[in-house]
Design a protein around this motif. Structure first.
Motif, short mmCIF file in Angstrom:
data_model
loop_
_atom_site.label_atom_id
_atom_site.label_comp_id
_atom_site.label_asym_id
_atom_site.label_seq_id
_atom_site.Cartn_x
_atom_site.Cartn_y
_atom_site.Cartn_z
N GLN A 8 -3.43 -4.20 4.54
CA GLN A 8 -2.62 -4.14 5.76
C GLN A 8 -1.22 -3.60 5.45
N GLN A 9 -0.64 -4.01 4.35
CA GLN A 9 0.68 -3.51 3.96
C GLN A 9 0.62 -2.02 3.65
N HIS A 11 -1.50 0.11 4.89
CA HIS A 11 -1.67 0.80 6.17
C HIS A 11 -0.34 0.91 6.91
N GLN A 12 0.43 -0.15 6.89
CA GLN A 12 1.73 -0.13 7.57
C GLN A 12 2.69 0.85 6.89
N ALA A 15 1.68 4.32 7.91
CA ALA A 15 2.07 4.59 9.30
C ALA A 15 3.57 4.90 9.38
N ARG A 16 4.38 4.17 8.60
CA ARG A 16 5.83 4.43 8.59
C ARG A 16 6.12 5.82 8.02
#
Length: 323
Positions: A8-9, A11-12, A15-16
């Protein structure tokens, strides 16, 4: 930290990075990735942006600040797990999937006055051979010659200089192959970056992987175990030329490959030089047996489409047909 939270980290963070890239490029440039006619986006050291569209040539599109370009190169270097600095001023590689895996090349000072880049977008719509005739890039007689070459499964080497349209022309030839191919015709495509498009029903596409040590030579050897009828290759630029010629010459006619050269004779010489990188002597006999046609395309600023076919060189007849 468990795996799901780590993913999840990641992926974030991705995305950033994508959001930062879009912000740096700006709305107008970012929108070009959704325009199927765009094939190249270029930012010069003076800050001017140029865009090349399929069949329409190159046009200016505003300006971008050098600091933004340098920030983009930093993000690309981070994405590619490398660095960009004075000692390593070049960034090259495929962009994220959100940018279509476009081919990115950029440089910073001192190599250039200010940071710059060139982005080659993959083809998303095929410019057909019939459209080449409509645009006046090829003649009706040349269309007949190329159609016959595809139908009779001749091996074609598409030659041209930088930005001459080799890949676009190759996709047009592959489109003609696709219309002739049934489910029993097996086509294998090998590339460094995914640029070739094929709509035939029985296709396998391979990509090289530098990190894994999988180069074009290795993939060509693997391809022979995949029962190919036609072998299509992106740009040949190293010793893989020898493996390609051997493959074409051992029961796999009807192939296509591209090569950087300014005329057909130079293309055949360049092909021979690349073969010799594999540690073998000159391969003129093998080249003559394996290559049927050198199709030469060149930029032409006096042509409305910005390029034209300058020669269809039939290797075995040793003649050039320019019509």
């Amino acid at each position: 930290m468990n795996i799901s939270s780590h993913d999840q980290q990641a992926h974030q963070a991705h995305a950033r990075r994508i959001e930062q890239m879009r912000r740096i490029l700006g709305t107008e440039i970012a929108a070009l990735f959704d325009d199927t006619s765009v094939v190249e986006i270029m930012a010069n050291p003076d800050g001017r942006i140029f865009v090349e569209r399929l069949g329409s040539g190159i046009f200016p599109l505003g300006e971008i600040d050098a600091s933004r370009v340098q920030s983009l190169l930093g993000l690309m270097a981070d994405y590619l797990h490398t660095t960009v600095n004075r000692d390593r001023p070049i960034v090259e590689g495929a962009m994220p999937i959100e940018f279509l895996r476009s081919r990115f090349a950029g440089a910073i000072p001192p190599m250039v006055e200010n940071a710059s880049f060139s982005i080659r977008l993959p083809a998303r719509s095929v410019y057909t051979l019939d459209q080449y005739v409509d645009a006046g890039i090829i003649t009706a007689a040349q269309l007949d010659t190329l159609s016959d070459a595809v139908l009779s499964r001749k091996n074609i080497l598409v030659s041209g200089g930088t930005g001459s349209g080799k890949t676009t022309l190759t996709n047009a030839l592959i489109d003609r192959i696709s219309t002739l191919s049934d489910i029993g015709t097996r086509i294998v495509i090998i590339e460094d970056t995914r640029e070739l498009q094929c709509t035939a029903p029985n296709v396998v596409q391979f990509l090289t992987d530098d990190d894994a040590g999988i180069d074009m030579t290795r993939l060509l050897k693997l391809t022979l175990r995949y029962r190919p009828d036609r072998i299509l290759v992106g740009e040949v630029r190293d010793r893989a030329a020898l493996a390609l010629l051997k493959a074409w010459n051992t029961g796999h006619p009807g192939g296509i490959a591209t090569l950087h050269a300014n005329n057909p004779e130079a293309a055949l010489l360049r092909l021979d030089q690349l073969c010799q990188e594999a540690g073998v002597p000159a391969q003129q006999t093998l080249i003559h047996e394996a290559v049927d046609i050198v199709l030469q395309i060149a930029r032409d600023q006096n042509h409305p489409a910005g390029r034209r076919i300058t020669a269809i060189y039939e290797v075995k007849e040793k003649r050039s047909d320019c019509h």
